[in-house]
Design a protein around this motif. Structure first.
Motif, PDB file in Angstrom:
ATOM      1  N   VAL A  76      -5.282   6.950   8.271  1.00 30.19           N
ATOM      2  CA  VAL A  76      -6.634   7.486   8.084  1.00 30.19           C
ATOM      3  C   VAL A  76      -7.025   8.195   9.375  1.00 30.19           C
ATOM      4  O   VAL A  76      -7.090   7.574  10.444  1.00 30.19           O
ATOM      5  CB  VAL A  76      -7.653   6.377   7.758  1.00 30.19           C
ATOM      6  N   MET A 118       0.842  -1.196   0.000  1.00 34.37           N
ATOM      7  CA  MET A 118       0.000   0.000   0.000  1.00 34.37           C
ATOM      8  C   MET A 118       0.878   1.247   0.000  1.00 34.37           C
ATOM      9  O   MET A 118       1.920   1.284   0.655  1.00 34.37           O
ATOM     10  CB  MET A 118      -0.926   0.005   1.218  1.00 34.37           C
ATOM     11  N   ALA A 119       0.463   2.263  -0.735  1.00 36.10           N
ATOM     12  CA  ALA A 119       1.211   3.526  -0.788  1.00 36.10           C
ATOM     13  C   ALA A 119       1.228   4.174   0.591  1.00 36.10           C
ATOM     14  O   ALA A 119       0.221   4.157   1.305  1.00 36.10           O
ATOM     15  CB  ALA A 119       0.579   4.466  -1.802  1.00 36.10           C
ATOM     16  N   GLN A 143      -9.911  10.316  11.413  1.00 37.18           N
ATOM     17  CA  GLN A 143     -11.363  10.460  11.358  1.00 37.18           C
ATOM     18  C   GLN A 143     -11.917  10.707  12.751  1.00 37.18           C
ATOM     19  O   GLN A 143     -11.256  10.466  13.759  1.00 37.18           O
ATOM     20  CB  GLN A 143     -11.994   9.197  10.766  1.00 37.18           C
ATOM     21  N   TRP A 189      -7.727   7.972  14.764  1.00 33.73           N
ATOM     22  CA  TRP A 189      -6.898   7.583  13.620  1.00 33.73           C
ATOM     23  C   TRP A 189      -6.722   6.070  13.561  1.00 33.73           C
ATOM     24  O   TRP A 189      -6.885   5.366  14.548  1.00 33.73           O
ATOM     25  CB  TRP A 189      -5.530   8.268  13.662  1.00 33.73           C
ATOM     26  N   ALA A 192       1.002   7.181   1.560  1.00 33.96           N
ATOM     27  CA  ALA A 192       0.021   8.248   1.751  1.00 33.96           C
ATOM     28  C   ALA A 192      -1.358   7.715   2.124  1.00 33.96           C
ATOM     29  O   ALA A 192      -2.186   8.461   2.656  1.00 33.96           O
ATOM     30  CB  ALA A 192      -0.081   9.090   0.481  1.00 33.96           C
ATOM     31  N   ARG A 193      -1.627   6.437   1.855  1.00 34.65           N
ATOM     32  CA  ARG A 193      -2.949   5.864   2.142  1.00 34.65           C
ATOM     33  C   ARG A 193      -3.004   5.136   3.482  1.00 34.65           C
ATOM     34  O   ARG A 193      -4.082   4.694   3.908  1.00 34.65           O
ATOM     35  CB  ARG A 193      -3.337   4.887   1.032  1.00 34.65           C
ATOM     36  N   ARG A 194      -1.878   4.996   4.159  1.00 37.96           N
ATOM     37  CA  ARG A 194      -1.836   4.155   5.349  1.00 37.96           C
ATOM     38  C   ARG A 194      -2.515   4.783   6.567  1.00 37.96           C
ATOM     39  O   ARG A 194      -3.172   4.096   7.341  1.00 37.96           O
ATOM     40  CB  ARG A 194      -0.385   3.813   5.698  1.00 37.96           C
ATOM     41  N   TYR A 225      -3.895   3.342  11.447  1.00 38.26           N
ATOM     42  CA  TYR A 225      -2.729   3.244  10.570  1.00 38.26           C
ATOM     43  C   TYR A 225      -2.542   1.784  10.169  1.00 38.26           C
ATOM     44  O   TYR A 225      -2.459   0.892  11.031  1.00 38.26           O
ATOM     45  CB  TYR A 225      -1.473   3.751  11.273  1.00 38.26           C
ATOM     46  N   CYS A 260      -3.614  -3.438  11.579  1.00 36.93           N
ATOM     47  CA  CYS A 260      -3.685  -1.991  11.804  1.00 36.93           C
ATOM     48  C   CYS A 260      -3.435  -1.639  13.260  1.00 36.93           C
ATOM     49  O   CYS A 260      -3.627  -2.459  14.166  1.00 36.93           O
ATOM     50  CB  CYS A 260      -5.047  -1.439  11.381  1.00 36.93           C
ATOM     51  N   GLU A 276      -2.894  -5.696   1.851  1.00 35.24           N
ATOM     52  CA  GLU A 276      -4.060  -6.456   2.295  1.00 35.24           C
ATOM     53  C   GLU A 276      -3.947  -7.890   1.795  1.00 35.24           C
ATOM     54  O   GLU A 276      -3.889  -8.141   0.593  1.00 35.24           O
ATOM     55  CB  GLU A 276      -5.355  -5.822   1.773  1.00 35.24           C
TER      56      GLU A 276
END
Length: 310
Positions: A72, A65-66, A74, A176, A68-70, A178, A163, A184
């Motif tokens: 999140v 996974m890139a 919220q 958050w 920048a996407r790891r 990570y 995660c 995946e």
């Protein structure tokens, strides 16, 4: 090729590789079928290995996974909901209780202000309790088999979905998440789906929360270790620990086999170093400093142990 009990793969000139991820019971050998290699349980400590019935594939790991996407971030809404903590009777629940990493139904409580934080392991849920009352709960994507770390008003915990999660300890709001697993990929473990790179738990080190994702340093690219800021979920450093299989030269002799390394575990701090593994026959152990160079760490994993003098 021929497959032997300790999972050595030989070519026609008797060159090959020695894999120390798993082995079957003594004198039984592993079994190739269905595009995979099957292993039966054993109790020996001849190599650092995963335990139990296993089916392993030579399939390449998925694309990572890139970065920048790891992470999140919220504002998750907590729910003051608690299901019955006793699973229904039957073979699935019995299989859950046999898992040596998470045989209990709940983790020991951690105090956070007026609340006690408890993970309901097999239901993937962390609860904030006041006495018998469940004030809030948050659900992860996999088992939560170790207690959270409470730091600066945040409760940070790892999950077998690969995660690391950060929630407000007082309210249960998810701040958050990570993804520490490289990608995946889901596998069946004791009756549930889990990441091929589970996060078994976290610990605190110098004001940061340390987590590790993975199972064995020879499997699926190894084990990833990272330290996080509890408030933001931003990683402060990341290390990748990997060990290659031993190469066997033509003729089958002279291989430099490093049979012992470590199986991933909840990280802990000993003598100002981060330690992974249980330190026993179930998985060995490995200690390092965050300042240590990653290549130097991997070189230590590949180094033959010194022979003991008679």
């Amino acid at each position: 090729f021929l497959l032997f009990g300790m999972a050595a793969y030989y070519k026609s000139d008797f060159s090959g590789e020695q894999v120390s991820v798993a082995r079957s019971g003594c004198s039984l050998g592993n079994i190739p079928a269905n595009g995979m290699t099957y292993f039966t349980p054993n109790a020996c400590g001849c190599v650092t290995q995963l335990r139990g019935f296993q089916a392993m594939t030579g399939e390449a790991a998925p694309t990572p996974m890139a970065p920048a996407r790891r992470l999140v971030k919220q504002e998750g809404s907590p729910v003051a909901l608690s299901a019955a903590n006793t699973p229904p009777a039957g073979p699935i629940a019995e299989d859950w209780s046999r898992q040596w990493r998470a045989a209990e139904l709940e983790t020991a409580p951690v105090t956070a202000g007026e609340l006690q934080l408890v993970a309901v392991i097999h239901q993937h849920r962390l609860e904030g309790r006041r006495g018998k009352e469940v004030v809030w709960s948050v659900t992860a994507g996999g088992r939560i088999s170790a207690r959270p770390v409470v730091l600066g008003g945040m409760a940070v915990f790892g999950s077998h979905d690969g995660c690391v999660y950060g929630v407000e300890a007082a309210t249960g709001k998810l701040k958050w998440k990570y993804m520490l697993a490289p990608a995946e990929r889901w596998v069946g473990i004791n009756g549930q789906l889990e990441s091929a790179w589970p996060v078994y738990g976290v610990c605190e080190d110098n004001g940061l929360v340390v987590a590790s994702a993975g199972t064995h340093v020879e499997l699926d690219g190894g084990v990833t270790v990272a330290a996080f800021d509890a408030a933001s979920g931003e990683p402060r450093w990341i290390k990748h620990l990997a060990k290659g299989s031993a190469e066997i030269p033509a003729g089958g002799k002279g291989a430099k086999i490093v049979a012992h390394s470590f199986v991933n575990s909840v990280p802990r701090i000993e003598d100002k170093q981060i330690v992974l593994g249980d330190g026993g026959k179930k998985g060995g152990s490995f200690a390092f400093s965050p300042q240590e160079d990653e290549k130097a760490m991997d070189a230590r994993l590949e180094t033959l142990p010194e022979k003991k003098k008679p």
